[in-house]
Design a protein around this motif. Structure first.
Motif: not given
Length: 310
Positions: A110-115
């Motif tokens: 969940v810490s990974q940004p999804v553009k």
């Protein structure tokens, strides 16, 4: 032989040149900003187009649209379910679908940004420090997990308080009102108002900051669930509200870009983007009639809506 003496610029001449350059920059800057915002708005529309296509592919593969959220454990939102359909298979493999989105096992995912879930008109690198609220098993737990945000929310229902009692109750029915079901895969055939006039997902951008009528507020004190809603893996759905003319009070004539606490809100000038159930993306203008606004949310309210009305 006469010697030619070269004159340097005088101070006044230099000041005049600098003033002319400053005027030209002042004239060009708004134009550049408009071009940049137009590009960001188009990118945002493309993001929502990709979300719509992903949901269609999900529906084709699994026989129904993704649920807007689990009902209830494990807690995850629609953004998690369509990861494989937006070319995010590695992130989908990293995500633990058997655990809540705020579970330590999902901290890395969940810490990974999804553009695709972030509008480029909003500030970059925003995160939410998750504190449980609303329908979590235990409210008020500071999980210590920092999650990347998403700017797109689906409706749970719509607070059309001005409608007659029976229609109002149907519009507030979170189980049956919107296109995306709760804990269930809803078929396109269930959307009897028509896929081209039923809203799927729209902007509710800017979290965890609080925006009202285009202005960022000094704190997020008036923002509903600032540490709970906003992560792309969270529910990312809410009751769509209308607002007072100043944007600070629920209930009123304002429908678009009023308050990003609950409802449709974008950092674009003049309106906000939304993807409909047929996969088309529309720019919903500021000043949209509240009957049209509410009618777009209901999947089977019987409203007859034409595209030129929004």
């Amino acid at each position: 032989m006469r010697r030619v003496v070269r004159r340097a610029f005088t101070l006044i001449e230099l000041l005049v040149v600098i003033a002319i350059i400053a005027v030209l920059i002042g004239l060009l800057l708004p134009a550049v900003q408009k071009v940049r915002e137009a590009a960001s708005r188009m990118k945002c529309q493309n993001n929502l187009k990709q979300v719509g296509l992903a949901m269609h592919n999900y529906e084709s593969a699994l026989g129904g649209l993704p649920p807007r959220g689990q009902s209830w454990v494990p807690y995850s939102g629609w953004g998690v379910f369509i990861l494989p359909y937006i070319e995010q298979e590695p992130l989908a493999k990293l995500y633990n679908f058997s655990a809540n989105f705020w579970d330590p096992s999902n901290a890395s995912a969940v810490s990974q940004p999804v553009k695709i879930y972030q509008c480029p008109s909003t500030p970059a690198n925003r995160t939410v420090s998750i504190i449980t609220d609303d329908d979590a098993p235990i409210v008020g737990i500071n999980t210590g997990i920092s999650a990347a945000v998403g700017d797109y929310f689906a409706p749970n229902c719509v607070d059309a308080y001005w409608w007659p009692a029976a229609r109002y109750a149907a519009a507030l029915d979170e189980s049956n009102c919107p296109a995306l079901g709760l804990g269930t895969r809803r078929r396109f055939t269930d959307i009897t108002d028509g896929t081209s006039s039923t809203l799927l997902v729209a902007e509710m951008a800017g979290r965890p900051d609080w925006y009202v009528m285009g202005n960022k507020q000094p704190t997020n004190a008036g923002l509903r669930f600032p540490n709970w809603w906003g992560p792309w893996a969270s529910y990312q759905s809410c009751i769509y509200k209308t607002w007072s003319t100043d944007g600070f009070t629920e209930g009123g004539p304002c429908t678009i870009n009023c308050d990003n606490s609950r409802g449709i809100y974008a950092l674009h000038t003049g309106g906000a983007n939304a993807v409909f159930c047929d996969g088309s993306v529309h720019f919903l203008r500021v000043g949209l009639d509240r009957d049209i606004f509410a009618g777009l949310v209901t999947k089977s309210g019987g409203e007859i809506l034409s595209e030129d009305s929004y």
